[in-house]
Design an enzyme around this catalytic site. Structure first.
Site, short mmCIF file in Angstrom:
data_model
loop_
_atom_site.label_atom_id
_atom_site.label_comp_id
_atom_site.label_asym_id
_atom_site.label_seq_id
_atom_site.Cartn_x
_atom_site.Cartn_y
_atom_site.Cartn_z
N GLU A 281 -3.61 0.41 6.15
CA GLU A 281 -4.47 -0.76 6.04
C GLU A 281 -3.98 -1.68 4.91
O GLU A 281 -4.20 -2.88 4.94
CB GLU A 281 -5.93 -0.33 5.81
N HIS A 302 4.59 24.01 15.56
CA HIS A 302 4.60 24.53 16.93
C HIS A 302 4.24 23.44 17.94
O HIS A 302 3.97 23.72 19.10
CB HIS A 302 3.63 25.72 17.04
N LYS A 417 -13.66 -6.73 15.88
CA LYS A 417 -15.10 -6.86 15.62
C LYS A 417 -15.65 -8.13 16.26
O LYS A 417 -16.69 -8.10 16.91
CB LYS A 417 -15.37 -6.91 14.12
O1 PA5 Z 1 -10.82 0.00 3.24
C1 PA5 Z 1 -11.62 -0.77 3.72
O2 PA5 Z 1 -11.93 -1.84 3.16
C2 PA5 Z 1 -12.33 -0.47 5.02
O3 PA5 Z 1 -11.85 0.71 5.58
C3 PA5 Z 1 -13.82 -0.32 4.80
O4 PA5 Z 1 -14.05 0.70 3.86
C4 PA5 Z 1 -14.55 -0.01 6.11
O5 PA5 Z 1 -14.27 -0.99 7.06
C5 PA5 Z 1 -16.05 0.09 5.88
O6 PA5 Z 1 -16.54 -1.09 5.35
P1 PA5 Z 1 -17.97 -1.15 4.67
O7 PA5 Z 1 -17.96 -0.28 3.47
O8 PA5 Z 1 -18.16 -2.60 4.32
O9 PA5 Z 1 -18.96 -0.68 5.69
#
Ligand code: PA5
Length: 429
Positions: A281, A302, A417
């Site tokens: 990410e 395996h 989203k």
């Molecule tokens: O690393 C990140 O920013 C994302 O993975 C968020 O943690 C995830 O989308 C969850 O978001 P939120 O804490 O706003 O619900």
């Protein structure tokens, strides 16, 4: 203590660390002076020192209260809002823990079968809830929390349910903050300047980890130790930066496409997931970056082992190896020896695992021509886990800046989203 070993990377695939001295120094300065892209989200950098001690004590007290009054904690969150906690809890307590509350995860999926099964499982459990969302508007988390809250309120009544719910969210904005304030839930803050995947050492990870009866003082002490150790602009003295640079080099100069994080303990499977989120990410932007993959050996030898040894040469391995396991088992002697195993009778299973590690390391790196970066830990404790978490976060920031991307945003995640909201008929989409 973390020891990073590059001796299983062939000479022609090993970066000349010194030749990147100036570049690394420049990025280190950019990180410390907060002048790079996304630098508003560098709150985690000094967090092991600057964290709110009053809140930390409140977390410990409430977790103790939860451990004494409930048998199960439902952690309701997704991505960075649950992976770190899950990773740390499994890594320390193992997959069949004998301490702490039973920790169950929801809010990390829209899978109705899983959700229905968790709800069913909770029928016979005395459970509490920790809802975690920075934005407070994440669909998976909000929907699950709505469901969990109504079940708990029906079971305990609104007043008693209130005491069994805590929230971790933004200090002032977002739907979860509004709801928590209105309902009077105990609340902890996910700081503005810390993004989800860098938040495991904040209340996001700390509260569930404390409910699992893991020493969060030690975890933070380990992170602090790493913070000091890796606060060093000299590439020749900073293993977190060396790791970042070598993976960058394998990607950009040796054409590797995938980094596989491997370990030899099943309890690290969720740690792999946390690590994958951290790097993918943070780096997967502008058509660039290594894809991360993971495996736990010897189990996956395996299955994926065949590909690693003889398949297309697209991946290198980074292996986390822990010298001293938390628990061990002795292999018994058998008079009849029908299975032919008496040659290892009396040995510990960890000894056999260590030989599998040694054998695999040579097989993959030599005849398999798969570069292997070794990350060695003497043992895995809350302290060394704190070090390891910080090590990877610091590496990731360096690695993303070497690649030329912003380590702290995730614009690509928003696109699905928007489509989903449109299809669901959410107002404004
Ligand atoms: O690393 C990140 O920013 C994302 O993975 C968020 O943690 C995830 O989308 C969850 O978001 P939120 O804490 O706003 O619900």
């Amino acid at each position: 203590m973390i020891n990073v070993d590059f001796s299983f990377v062939k000479k022609e695939q090993l970066v000349d660390f010194a030749s990147y001295k100036d570049k690394v120094k420049e990025i280190d300065k950019m990180i410390n002076e907060r002048t790079g892209a996304g630098s508003d989200f560098l709150g985690w950098l000094k967090y092991p020192l600057t964290y709110d001690k009053e809140e930390f004590n409140r977390i410990k007290a409430k977790a103790k209260e939860f451990r004494e009054n409930y048998d199960t904690l439902v952690v309701c969150g997704i991505g960075g809002s649950y992976l770190g906690a899950n990773a740390a809890i499994d890594a320390i307590n193992g997959l069949y823990p004998t301490t702490g509350m039973k920790i169950v995860y929801l809010g990390n999926t829209l899978d109705s079968t899983y959700t229905a099964q968790v709800i069913n499982y909770l029928k016979n459990r005395n459970f509490a809830i920790c809802c975690i969302s920075k934005s407070g508007t994440t669909t998976e988390t909000s929907v699950s929390f709505r469901i969990l809250k109504s079940i708990l309120e029906e079971k305990l009544g609104k007043e008693r349910a209130r005491k069994a719910i805590v929230c971790v969210t933004d200090k002032e904005k977002g739907a979860l903050k509004t709801l928590a304030t209105k309902e009077g839930y105990e609340t902890y803050v996910l700081p503005d300047d810390v993004g989800g995947r860098y938040s495991v050492l904040t209340a996001v990870g700390l509260f569930p980890i404390a409910c699992a009866n893991i020493d969060i003082d030690d975890l933070m002490a380990g992170a602090l130790e790493a913070m000091k150790k890796y606060d060093n602009a000299n590439i020749l003295e900073n293993d977190a930066y060396k790791y970042a640079l070598e993976r960058f080099y394998l990607y950009s100069k040796c054409d590797y496409k995938v980094e596989m994080l491997c370990s030899y303990e099943l309890k690290l499977r969720m740690f792999n997931e946390w690590w994958k989120q951290l790097f993918d990410e943070s780096e997967g932007k502008d058509g660039k970056a290594l894809l991360t993959a993971s495996s736990v050996f010897t189990t996956d030898l395996h299955s994926l082992g065949q590909f690693i040894q003889e398949g297309s040469k697209i991946l290198f391995e980074t292996v986390i190896y822990i010298d001293k396991p938390a628990l061990d088992v002795t292999i018994p002697y058998d008079e009849e020896n029908l299975d032919g195993l008496n040659f290892i009778a009396g040995k510990n299973l960890s000894y056999v695992n260590s030989k599998a590690h040694e054998g695999t390391l040579h097989a993959h790196s030599e005849s398999g021509n798969v570069p292997n970066i070794q990350i060695n830990l003497n043992e895995l404790t809350p302290f060394t886990l704190g070090e390891l978490i910080y090590f990877f976060m610091k590496s990731c920031a360096m690695s993303a800046y070497l690649l030329g991307v912003n380590p702290f945003n995730q614009p690509g995640v928003e696109i699905y989203k928007k489509n989903m909201f449109h299809l669901l008929g959410k107002p404004g989409y």
